[in-house]
Design an enzyme around this catalytic site. Sequence first.
Site, PDB file in Angstrom:
ATOM      1  N   ASP A  46       0.842  -1.206   0.000  1.00  0.00           N
ATOM      2  CA  ASP A  46       0.000   0.000   0.000  1.00  0.00           C
ATOM      3  C   ASP A  46       0.876   1.254   0.000  1.00  0.00           C
ATOM      4  O   ASP A  46       0.359   2.374  -0.045  1.00  0.00           O
ATOM      5  CB  ASP A  46      -1.015  -0.014   1.150  1.00  0.00           C
ATOM      6  CG  ASP A  46      -0.370  -0.068   2.523  1.00  0.00           C
ATOM      7  OD1 ASP A  46       0.865  -0.160   2.610  1.00  0.00           O
ATOM      8  OD2 ASP A  46      -1.133  -0.002   3.515  1.00  0.00           O
ATOM      9  N   SER A  47       2.225   1.047  -0.004  1.00  0.00           N
ATOM     10  CA  SER A  47       3.140   2.167  -0.276  1.00  0.00           C
ATOM     11  C   SER A  47       2.869   2.750  -1.653  1.00  0.00           C
ATOM     12  O   SER A  47       3.373   3.824  -1.985  1.00  0.00           O
ATOM     13  CB  SER A  47       4.597   1.693  -0.171  1.00  0.00           C
ATOM     14  OG  SER A  47       4.797   0.541  -0.955  1.00  0.00           O
ATOM     15  N   ASP A  85      -1.127  -6.104  -0.188  1.00  0.00           N
ATOM     16  CA  ASP A  85      -1.410  -5.514   1.129  1.00  0.00           C
ATOM     17  C   ASP A  85      -2.910  -5.375   1.350  1.00  0.00           C
ATOM     18  O   ASP A  85      -3.654  -4.955   0.454  1.00  0.00           O
ATOM     19  CB  ASP A  85      -0.792  -4.112   1.216  1.00  0.00           C
ATOM     20  CG  ASP A  85       0.508  -4.109   1.995  1.00  0.00           C
ATOM     21  OD1 ASP A  85       0.776  -5.091   2.728  1.00  0.00           O
ATOM     22  OD2 ASP A  85       1.254  -3.127   1.869  1.00  0.00           O
ATOM     23  N   LYS A 115      -0.987  -9.433   2.881  1.00  0.00           N
ATOM     24  CA  LYS A 115      -0.180  -9.017   4.037  1.00  0.00           C
ATOM     25  C   LYS A 115      -1.033  -8.127   4.932  1.00  0.00           C
ATOM     26  O   LYS A 115      -1.766  -7.270   4.441  1.00  0.00           O
ATOM     27  CB  LYS A 115       1.085  -8.270   3.588  1.00  0.00           C
ATOM     28  CG  LYS A 115       1.913  -7.737   4.769  1.00  0.00           C
ATOM     29  CD  LYS A 115       3.313  -7.302   4.365  1.00  0.00           C
ATOM     30  CE  LYS A 115       3.389  -5.978   3.676  1.00  0.00           C
ATOM     31  NZ  LYS A 115       2.840  -4.829   4.435  1.00  0.00           N
ATOM     32  N   GLU A 117      -1.069  -5.756   8.527  1.00  0.00           N
ATOM     33  CA  GLU A 117      -0.356  -5.058   9.601  1.00  0.00           C
ATOM     34  C   GLU A 117      -1.053  -5.329  10.933  1.00  0.00           C
ATOM     35  O   GLU A 117      -2.274  -5.188  11.026  1.00  0.00           O
ATOM     36  CB  GLU A 117      -0.350  -3.536   9.340  1.00  0.00           C
ATOM     37  CG  GLU A 117       0.484  -3.144   8.135  1.00  0.00           C
ATOM     38  CD  GLU A 117       0.578  -1.635   7.934  1.00  0.00           C
ATOM     39  OE1 GLU A 117       0.159  -0.861   8.816  1.00  0.00           O
ATOM     40  OE2 GLU A 117       1.075  -1.240   6.864  1.00  0.00           O
ATOM     41  N   GLU A 184       9.445  -4.444  10.287  1.00  0.00           N
ATOM     42  CA  GLU A 184       9.850  -3.137   9.741  1.00  0.00           C
ATOM     43  C   GLU A 184      10.392  -2.227  10.850  1.00  0.00           C
ATOM     44  O   GLU A 184       9.725  -2.011  11.878  1.00  0.00           O
ATOM     45  CB  GLU A 184       8.655  -2.471   9.041  1.00  0.00           C
ATOM     46  CG  GLU A 184       9.028  -1.101   8.471  1.00  0.00           C
ATOM     47  CD  GLU A 184       8.039  -0.548   7.455  1.00  0.00           C
ATOM     48  OE1 GLU A 184       7.043  -1.235   7.115  1.00  0.00           O
ATOM     49  OE2 GLU A 184       8.282   0.579   6.997  1.00  0.00           O
TER      50      GLU A 184
HETATM   51  O1  KIV Z   1       3.577  -1.123   1.581  1.00  0.00           O
HETATM   52  C1  KIV Z   1       4.753  -1.526   1.564  1.00  0.00           C
HETATM   53  O2  KIV Z   1       5.531  -1.268   0.632  1.00  0.00           O
HETATM   54  C2  KIV Z   1       5.218  -2.320   2.698  1.00  0.00           C
HETATM   55  C3  KIV Z   1       6.679  -2.571   2.803  1.00  0.00           C
HETATM   56  C4  KIV Z   1       7.377  -1.341   3.231  1.00  0.00           C
HETATM   57  C5  KIV Z   1       6.998  -3.726   3.672  1.00  0.00           C
HETATM   58  O3  KIV Z   1       4.444  -2.715   3.513  1.00  0.00           O
END
Ligand code: KIV
Length: 262
Positions: A46-47, A85, A115, A117, A184
């Site tokens: 989600d970056s 994500d 993924k 969090e 992280e």
């Molecule tokens: O969203 C992302 O790119 C991430 C990484 C920084 C692990 O969660």
Amino acid sequence: MANKKITTKTIRAMKGGEKISMLTAYDYSMAKLVDRAGIDMILVGDSLGNVMLGFDNTTHVTMSDMIHHTKAVSRGAERAMVVADMPFLSCRLGVYEAVRNAGALIAEGNAAAVKIEGGEEISDVIRAITDAGIPVVGHLGLTPQSVNQLGGFGIQAKTDAAAEKLLRDAKAVEEAGAFAVVLECIPRALAKKVTESLAVPTIGIGAGPDCDGQVLVLHDMLGMFDDYVPSFVKRFAEVGKTITAGVTDYIKEVKEGSFPAK
Ligand code: KIV
């Protein structure tokens, strides 16, 4: 790793052995390039909210943003395992909603895993999603979706109490069924301890060299994004400078009439 499609089985088997390589990608052509280079896992992070959409944090990323980008990446990744994500709040509004959202990233986005969090507090959700047949990667330490609560993007788990909590969270996430855990921005010694304590692989970002693998944001490590670059990032190329130079040459040749040639 051989030229075979990477699965959860491959990743689990890499625990304590060959290091796992993971990078983000957000579109078809980048996914193809990264896949062709031989990466093990592609994270549709989600970056993308920061590097593709220009937001100042990831809380603005939606499920439809994630599905859109995951579809594109999945079309470009032949060998790598694609992990998508779960965006802000997508797994915090009840277990049913969380399983439905994870399912959409698999069924519509064609990801192989999601993924999430969070730690102990979200373990019932991780359990329900894995019970639904969807592989989960955990994410602990700096969890950017909680930036407003954390008060910034600094190093996490610096006190003994916070380190103990992170270790408990890691165990809870593993027990709930996660097949790997991203760590992280935590101290190297803690990342090592977590890595030694879990049976599943850890994948570090700003967590030192002792994890079972490493992940970086593609745009950071290729020098394509400099709004904010964390101190742990190594620049493996200067693609941004190459793009600017190529575009500058193009503009010059168009202006002076030397392109296209007669
Ligand atoms: O969203 C992302 O790119 C991430 C990484 C920084 C692990 O969660």
